[in-house]
Each structure stands twice: as C-alpha cells, then as structure tokens.
Design a protein around this motif. Sequence first.
Motif, PDB file in Angstrom:
ATOM      1  N   LEU A 134     -10.633  -1.059  -2.454  1.00  0.00           N
ATOM      2  CA  LEU A 134     -11.884  -1.670  -2.429  1.00  0.00           C
ATOM      3  C   LEU A 134     -12.323  -1.579  -4.214  1.00  0.00           C
ATOM      4  O   LEU A 134     -12.860  -2.629  -4.934  1.00  0.00           O
ATOM      5  CB  LEU A 134     -13.051  -1.274  -1.672  1.00  0.00           C
ATOM      6  N   ILE A 174     -17.627  -9.839   5.820  1.00  0.00           N
ATOM      7  CA  ILE A 174     -17.879  -9.027   4.422  1.00  0.00           C
ATOM      8  C   ILE A 174     -19.013  -8.525   4.724  1.00  0.00           C
ATOM      9  O   ILE A 174     -20.154  -8.762   5.179  1.00  0.00           O
ATOM     10  CB  ILE A 174     -17.975 -10.519   3.363  1.00  0.00           C
ATOM     11  N   THR A 175     -19.058  -7.306   4.192  1.00  0.00           N
ATOM     12  CA  THR A 175     -19.961  -6.257   4.231  1.00  0.00           C
ATOM     13  C   THR A 175     -20.205  -5.521   2.740  1.00  0.00           C
ATOM     14  O   THR A 175     -19.302  -5.459   2.192  1.00  0.00           O
ATOM     15  CB  THR A 175     -20.025  -5.366   5.196  1.00  0.00           C
ATOM     16  N   ASN A 176     -21.426  -4.979   2.746  1.00  0.00           N
ATOM     17  CA  ASN A 176     -21.766  -4.058   1.418  1.00  0.00           C
ATOM     18  C   ASN A 176     -21.451  -2.925   1.797  1.00  0.00           C
ATOM     19  O   ASN A 176     -22.012  -2.373   2.741  1.00  0.00           O
ATOM     20  CB  ASN A 176     -23.165  -4.413   1.011  1.00  0.00           C
ATOM     21  N   ALA A 231     -22.574   1.226   5.996  1.00  0.00           N
ATOM     22  CA  ALA A 231     -22.217  -0.120   5.544  1.00  0.00           C
ATOM     23  C   ALA A 231     -22.948  -1.087   6.246  1.00  0.00           C
ATOM     24  O   ALA A 231     -23.608  -0.524   7.403  1.00  0.00           O
ATOM     25  CB  ALA A 231     -20.759  -0.565   5.779  1.00  0.00           C
ATOM     26  N   THR A 280     -22.965  -0.960  -5.383  1.00  0.00           N
ATOM     27  CA  THR A 280     -22.426  -1.397  -4.198  1.00  0.00           C
ATOM     28  C   THR A 280     -21.282  -2.104  -4.480  1.00  0.00           C
ATOM     29  O   THR A 280     -21.270  -2.938  -5.368  1.00  0.00           O
ATOM     30  CB  THR A 280     -23.666  -2.371  -3.631  1.00  0.00           C
ATOM     31  N   ILE A 281     -20.154  -2.259  -3.565  1.00  0.00           N
ATOM     32  CA  ILE A 281     -19.188  -3.069  -3.622  1.00  0.00           C
ATOM     33  C   ILE A 281     -18.915  -3.718  -2.218  1.00  0.00           C
ATOM     34  O   ILE A 281     -19.633  -3.347  -1.176  1.00  0.00           O
ATOM     35  CB  ILE A 281     -17.766  -2.378  -3.657  1.00  0.00           C
ATOM     36  N   SER A 282     -18.285  -4.808  -2.268  1.00  0.00           N
ATOM     37  CA  SER A 282     -18.156  -5.812  -1.231  1.00  0.00           C
ATOM     38  C   SER A 282     -16.869  -5.343  -0.237  1.00  0.00           C
ATOM     39  O   SER A 282     -15.814  -5.164  -0.822  1.00  0.00           O
ATOM     40  CB  SER A 282     -18.030  -7.421  -1.310  1.00  0.00           C
ATOM     41  N   ASN A 331     -14.319  -7.037   2.184  1.00  0.00           N
ATOM     42  CA  ASN A 331     -13.875  -8.085   3.136  1.00  0.00           C
ATOM     43  C   ASN A 331     -12.763  -7.685   4.154  1.00  0.00           C
ATOM     44  O   ASN A 331     -11.695  -7.722   3.878  1.00  0.00           O
ATOM     45  CB  ASN A 331     -13.251  -9.516   2.151  1.00  0.00           C
TER      46      ASN A 331
END
Length: 80
Positions: free
Chosen positions: A37, A9-11, A1, A48-50, A52
């Motif tokens: 997620l 918030i990260t990817n 990540a 890619t998903i975020s 939070n």
Amino acid sequence: AYPNPFNPITNVPFELSGTGHVNISVFDITGRMVGVLLNDTMQAGRHTISFNANGLASGIYLIRLETGGEVKTGKVSLVK
C-alpha cells in the motif's frame, strides 16, 4: 479499516510519531504478500491510505506497517 462490511476500496488510517521511511504491506492469512500500500518517506502525523481489495477473496488479511525499526500489524476482514 472502514467501512465495514468491506467494500472493494477502504481507508486505512495510521499515525507516525516521526518522519521516516514507511512500508505498509498486505498479507493473506497464510503469510503470502498480496500487495504493497505504501513504500515511501512520510512526515510525522496522521495519515490515511486507500486499500483496493478488488480481486482478493473474502477472508482475513494482515496489514503490516514498518517504520524506523518498528513493526505493527493489524487485521482486516474482507467480506464480499
């Protein structure tokens, strides 16, 4: 990540070898689920998903990806 250190918030990148149902869950270090997620059907390829993390305490979290009978787990460090 990324980014590191962790922002709220990260990817989270991941890659699928085939199309199918995908479940990506986040667990704290005690094994308690703290979030989901993704719970959907996805096509093969890179995604890619975020994530939070707002409201979560600093610490180590496990991200578990389940698809097609396969399970992969990775660690994410949250530093506030």
